[in-house]
Design a protein around this motif. Sequence first.
Motif, PDB file in Angstrom:
ATOM      1  N   GLU A  40      52.739  79.481 149.712  1.00 33.21           N
ATOM      2  CA  GLU A  40      53.747  78.986 148.764  1.00 33.21           C
ATOM      3  C   GLU A  40      55.028  79.806 148.875  1.00 33.21           C
ATOM      4  OE1 GLU A  40      51.833  79.260 145.025  1.00 33.21           O
ATOM      5  OE2 GLU A  40      50.715  77.361 145.256  1.00 33.21           O
ATOM      6  N   GLN A  41      54.908  81.105 148.982  1.00 36.20           N
ATOM      7  CA  GLN A  41      56.100  81.937 149.068  1.00 36.20           C
ATOM      8  C   GLN A  41      56.841  81.687 150.374  1.00 36.20           C
ATOM      9  OE1 GLN A  41      55.733  86.091 148.001  1.00 36.20           O
ATOM     10  NE2 GLN A  41      53.936  85.678 146.707  1.00 36.20           N
ATOM     11  N   LEU A  42      56.106  81.559 151.488  1.00 33.64           N
ATOM     12  CA  LEU A  42      56.765  81.308 152.760  1.00 33.64           C
ATOM     13  C   LEU A  42      57.469  79.951 152.770  1.00 33.64           C
ATOM     14  CD1 LEU A  42      54.081  82.751 155.232  1.00 33.64           C
ATOM     15  CD2 LEU A  42      56.261  83.789 154.562  1.00 33.64           C
ATOM     16  N   LEU A  43      56.809  78.921 152.209  1.00 36.60           N
ATOM     17  CA  LEU A  43      57.448  77.588 152.142  1.00 36.60           C
ATOM     18  C   LEU A  43      58.701  77.648 151.282  1.00 36.60           C
ATOM     19  CD1 LEU A  43      54.318  75.258 151.782  1.00 36.60           C
ATOM     20  CD2 LEU A  43      55.748  75.582 153.808  1.00 36.60           C
ATOM     21  N   HIS A  44      58.652  78.441 150.182  1.00 40.12           N
ATOM     22  CA  HIS A  44      59.800  78.567 149.304  1.00 40.12           C
ATOM     23  C   HIS A  44      60.975  79.253 150.012  1.00 40.12           C
ATOM     24  CE1 HIS A  44      61.951  78.778 145.505  1.00 40.12           C
ATOM     25  NE2 HIS A  44      62.160  80.098 145.737  1.00 40.12           N
ATOM     26  N   THR A  93      50.239 103.546 158.841  1.00 40.60           N
ATOM     27  CA  THR A  93      51.091 104.305 159.762  1.00 40.60           C
ATOM     28  C   THR A  93      52.194 103.430 160.376  1.00 40.60           C
ATOM     29  OG1 THR A  93      49.539 103.846 161.546  1.00 40.60           O
ATOM     30  CG2 THR A  93      49.225 105.887 160.303  1.00 40.60           C
ATOM     31  N   THR A  94      52.179 102.040 160.134  1.00 41.94           N
ATOM     32  CA  THR A  94      53.179 101.127 160.712  1.00 41.94           C
ATOM     33  C   THR A  94      54.372 100.966 159.781  1.00 41.94           C
ATOM     34  OG1 THR A  94      51.996  99.253 159.739  1.00 41.94           O
ATOM     35  CG2 THR A  94      51.403  99.868 161.988  1.00 41.94           C
ATOM     36  N   SER A  95      55.426 100.323 160.308  1.00 44.82           N
ATOM     37  CA  SER A  95      56.640 100.095 159.513  1.00 44.82           C
ATOM     38  C   SER A  95      56.413  98.985 158.497  1.00 44.82           C
ATOM     39  CB  SER A  95      57.804  99.735 160.445  1.00 44.82           C
ATOM     40  OG  SER A  95      57.492  98.536 161.160  1.00 44.82           O
ATOM     41  N   GLU A  96      57.291  98.941 157.489  1.00 44.96           N
ATOM     42  CA  GLU A  96      57.152  97.968 156.412  1.00 44.96           C
ATOM     43  C   GLU A  96      58.373  97.035 156.433  1.00 44.96           C
ATOM     44  OE1 GLU A  96      56.211  97.831 151.609  1.00 44.96           O
ATOM     45  OE2 GLU A  96      56.285  99.749 152.699  1.00 44.96           O
ATOM     46  N   VAL A  97      58.098  95.719 156.316  1.00 42.47           N
ATOM     47  CA  VAL A  97      59.178  94.707 156.295  1.00 42.47           C
ATOM     48  C   VAL A  97      59.095  93.931 155.000  1.00 42.47           C
ATOM     49  CG1 VAL A  97      59.251  94.506 158.809  1.00 42.47           C
ATOM     50  CG2 VAL A  97      57.740  93.014 157.498  1.00 42.47           C
ATOM     51  N   SER A  98      60.233  93.379 154.574  1.00 39.86           N
ATOM     52  CA  SER A  98      60.259  92.571 153.353  1.00 39.86           C
ATOM     53  C   SER A  98      59.700  91.184 153.618  1.00 39.86           C
ATOM     54  CB  SER A  98      61.689  92.486 152.812  1.00 39.86           C
ATOM     55  OG  SER A  98      62.517  91.776 153.745  1.00 39.86           O
ATOM     56  N   ILE A  99      59.379  90.466 152.531  1.00 42.54           N
ATOM     57  CA  ILE A  99      58.856  89.109 152.677  1.00 42.54           C
ATOM     58  C   ILE A  99      59.906  88.169 153.249  1.00 42.54           C
ATOM     59  CG2 ILE A  99      59.441  88.450 150.303  1.00 42.54           C
ATOM     60  CD1 ILE A  99      56.250  87.475 152.232  1.00 42.54           C
ATOM     61  N   ASN A 100      61.198  88.454 152.943  1.00 47.45           N
ATOM     62  CA  ASN A 100      62.283  87.625 153.496  1.00 47.45           C
ATOM     63  C   ASN A 100      62.382  87.823 154.996  1.00 47.45           C
ATOM     64  OD1 ASN A 100      62.927  86.696 150.926  1.00 47.45           O
ATOM     65  ND2 ASN A 100      64.393  88.383 150.557  1.00 47.45           N
ATOM     66  N   GLN A 101      62.299  89.077 155.445  1.00 46.42           N
ATOM     67  CA  GLN A 101      62.370  89.336 156.879  1.00 46.42           C
ATOM     68  C   GLN A 101      61.173  88.722 157.594  1.00 46.42           C
ATOM     69  OE1 GLN A 101      64.879  90.831 158.580  1.00 46.42           O
ATOM     70  NE2 GLN A 101      63.755  90.259 160.427  1.00 46.42           N
ATOM     71  N   LEU A 102      60.005  88.738 156.908  1.00 42.65           N
ATOM     72  CA  LEU A 102      58.819  88.118 157.501  1.00 42.65           C
ATOM     73  C   LEU A 102      59.037  86.620 157.677  1.00 42.65           C
ATOM     74  CD1 LEU A 102      55.891  88.210 158.441  1.00 42.65           C
ATOM     75  CD2 LEU A 102      55.194  88.023 156.033  1.00 42.65           C
ATOM     76  N   ALA A 103      59.661  85.959 156.685  1.00 44.65           N
ATOM     77  CA  ALA A 103      59.935  84.515 156.785  1.00 44.65           C
ATOM     78  C   ALA A 103      60.866  84.232 157.958  1.00 44.65           C
ATOM     79  CB  ALA A 103      60.524  84.005 155.467  1.00 44.65           C
ATOM     80  N   VAL A 126      60.261  78.309 155.352  1.00 44.41           N
ATOM     81  CA  VAL A 126      59.340  78.146 156.480  1.00 44.41           C
ATOM     82  C   VAL A 126      58.714  76.763 156.373  1.00 44.41           C
ATOM     83  CG1 VAL A 126      57.304  79.018 157.655  1.00 44.41           C
ATOM     84  CG2 VAL A 126      58.897  80.610 156.550  1.00 44.41           C
ATOM     85  N   THR A 127      58.677  76.023 157.523  1.00 41.52           N
ATOM     86  CA  THR A 127      58.147  74.654 157.501  1.00 41.52           C
ATOM     87  C   THR A 127      56.650  74.664 157.716  1.00 41.52           C
ATOM     88  OG1 THR A 127      58.483  74.387 159.869  1.00 41.52           O
ATOM     89  CG2 THR A 127      60.332  73.827 158.413  1.00 41.52           C
ATOM     90  N   GLN A 128      56.038  73.493 157.395  1.00 43.44           N
ATOM     91  CA  GLN A 128      54.598  73.352 157.606  1.00 43.44           C
ATOM     92  C   GLN A 128      54.268  73.428 159.087  1.00 43.44           C
ATOM     93  OE1 GLN A 128      52.141  73.161 155.525  1.00 43.44           O
ATOM     94  NE2 GLN A 128      53.105  72.723 153.516  1.00 43.44           N
ATOM     95  N   GLU A 129      55.163  72.937 159.917  1.00 43.41           N
ATOM     96  CA  GLU A 129      54.920  72.961 161.349  1.00 43.41           C
ATOM     97  C   GLU A 129      54.877  74.387 161.874  1.00 43.41           C
ATOM     98  OE1 GLU A 129      54.063  71.487 165.048  1.00 43.41           O
ATOM     99  OE2 GLU A 129      54.136  70.420 163.144  1.00 43.41           O
ATOM    100  N   GLN A 130      55.753  75.252 161.312  1.00 41.72           N
ATOM    101  CA  GLN A 130      55.786  76.651 161.750  1.00 41.72           C
ATOM    102  C   GLN A 130      54.545  77.418 161.292  1.00 41.72           C
ATOM    103  OE1 GLN A 130      59.516  77.682 160.012  1.00 41.72           O
ATOM    104  NE2 GLN A 130      60.701  77.248 161.904  1.00 41.72           N
ATOM    105  N   LEU A 131      53.907  76.922 160.194  1.00 40.18           N
ATOM    106  CA  LEU A 131      52.689  77.571 159.696  1.00 40.18           C
ATOM    107  C   LEU A 131      51.426  76.955 160.265  1.00 40.18           C
ATOM    108  CD1 LEU A 131      53.609  78.057 155.921  1.00 40.18           C
ATOM    109  CD2 LEU A 131      53.644  79.760 157.743  1.00 40.18           C
ATOM    110  N   HIS A 132      51.564  76.056 161.209  1.00 39.41           N
ATOM    111  CA  HIS A 132      50.400  75.410 161.803  1.00 39.41           C
ATOM    112  C   HIS A 132      49.576  76.466 162.554  1.00 39.41           C
ATOM    113  CE1 HIS A 132      47.981  72.665 164.261  1.00 39.41           C
ATOM    114  NE2 HIS A 132      48.263  71.743 163.269  1.00 39.41           N
ATOM    115  N   PRO A 133      48.262  76.312 162.518  1.00 36.03           N
ATOM    116  CA  PRO A 133      47.397  77.290 163.203  1.00 36.03           C
ATOM    117  C   PRO A 133      47.697  77.449 164.674  1.00 36.03           C
ATOM    118  CG  PRO A 133      46.103  75.968 161.696  1.00 36.03           C
ATOM    119  CD  PRO A 133      47.478  75.352 161.709  1.00 36.03           C
ATOM    120  N   ASN A 134      48.317  76.417 165.279  1.00 36.77           N
ATOM    121  CA  ASN A 134      48.626  76.555 166.695  1.00 36.77           C
ATOM    122  C   ASN A 134      49.774  77.534 166.910  1.00 36.77           C
ATOM    123  OD1 ASN A 134      46.646  74.718 167.396  1.00 36.77           O
ATOM    124  ND2 ASN A 134      48.037  72.964 167.229  1.00 36.77           N
TER     125      ASN A 134
END
Length: 619
Positions: A81-85, A31-41, A88-96
């Motif tokens: 892998e797709q987000l890094l490509h 029921t939610t909106s859909e975004v592209s993988i680029n917009q998610l990055a 998106v940096t490793q720091e931004q993907l950190h669990p914190n």
Amino acid sequence: MNSRNQSYIIYLLLFVAIIVMVVYNFSQRGTTSEVSINQLAEDIKQGRVSKIEENENRLRVVYKDLTEAISTKEADATLVEQLLHLGVTQEQLHPNNISIIIKPPSPWLGVITALGYILPFLILIGAFFFIFRQAQGTNNAAMSFGKSRARMFTGDHPTVTFADVAGVDEAKEELKEVVEFLREPQKFIALGARIPKGVLLVGPPGTGKTLLAKAVSGEAGVPFFSISGSEFVEMFVGVGASRVRDLFDQAKRHSPCIVFVDEIDAVGRQRGAGLGGSHDEREQTLNQLLVEMDGFDTDTNIIIMAATNRPDILDPALLRPGRFDRRVVLDRPDVRGREAILRVHVKGKPLDSDVDLSILARATPGFVGADLENLVNEAAILAARRNRKSISMAEFEEAIERVIAGPERKSRLISQEEKRIIAYHEAGHAVVMNALPEADPVQKVSIIARGMAAGYTLSLPQEDRTLMPRKKLIAEMVGLLGGRAAEELVFDDITSGAGNDLERVTQLARTMVTRLGMSEELGPMVYGQKEELIFLGREIAEQRDYSEAVAEQIDREVRRLVNEAYQKARQLLIQYRDKLDAVAQRLLEVETLSREEFEAIFPPPVPKHSGIPSMVSNN
């Protein structure tokens, strides 16, 4: 499986298919909106995303402002892998900074997906199969339309034997030959004897024709095919003949056996007497029956039994030797036969010590087996309604009156004047009958309404009689007119209560004149011949073989007999007026008088002769 169950299964499959498709669609889209993988990055780079849930290739994105969205990743690479490509940096993907949850694949998702594609095809195949089965069932019904509908009963465990049939000893003796032939056919064949191929059971309704046929099958221990004559005839031409052929084919396969056709007059009526000419369906069925019966060999060991109460309308070809060449007559049982029938029907029923079946047998002249069975059943019902543990003589006596005249109607409200008229009417019947030596003894007088009668007088013979003397018939006419004569004598008026009495008297007088030759003026002759014109099962014509002058003589003679009977009844009531008043007064007090109570008031002046049962009533 019948068509109704098949329909339920089809509806259930359709329901399941709809549910699966709905679940599948909801699993594919939310029921939610859909975004592209680029917009998610880009959103991750800006620090707006707080959590990502990966389920197969579908991504559920939860933003820091608690809004949600869905996205889709490529199947060939992981999410990281797709987000890094995409920068998106490793720091931004950190669990914190962001929580990434990868769910294991659901074991049902593949099944649901497969069902979403396969189930519609399965439903379509099932619908075609259902339609095919329906068409095949219709075809089978059409193909079996000409099959015999006879019901077969095996002779391994007989439910009816000769011990269950009473009151027809002569008929049982004749049918024992049939049983012996079915048990030991070689004994007859070795001597060149030919057992009758057809046995016709003739008798009034209720005398036990069908029961006797079942007893023959039970004694012989052979298969028993039972069918009604009306089951052969359909509105489609040729169906009845086809069913006859199929019936005899089945009988040959189960030889030795008995084929029983009940009410054979439905199909065996005389040809050429109906409205359909000589080629209607019923006559074709009869023709096939005649051919099949005449086509049996002497070693087929098949016996045809049929029952009818109208042997006079059967086709002569059906009764010739080689077909129904033996006729077994089942007449109304005599007093010994009625007692034996009562003993059969009271088996297993608790009886009081005062029950005397011989008295009941003498009190039920003219009753057939079905009447006696109904009598015992009515007595048992009365005993149960009275909360008794056994059946007494009182219940049997009450049951006899219920069978003859109907149940009591004590709730019927009548005025005192009408009650007095009914009392004198019934007392007139009783006094006249008691005063005539040829009349039957009065058994009961009552002014309680039963059935359609406002009161009744019951007279029963002392023994059974086959022949009816002229004096007895005249005495019956006088007794029937006693009620009308009492009304005129006491009230100087007449009522409609004697309507049924007058009808019976007139018919009896006309029968004496035209049928029994009991008229002195017209002599021992029969006037008027019945002409067998069958229309819808009834005789509609009577051949008038006498002149108008003779018709006038018949009318005068009938009038003379009735008038003389009426004058005789009036003279007897004048002679015994004191007895008439005494009986009527007692009826007004107690409503019902038994034979002993009646004869205590008016003892019979002359001995009584035997006769047939009679009951007169005030309608």
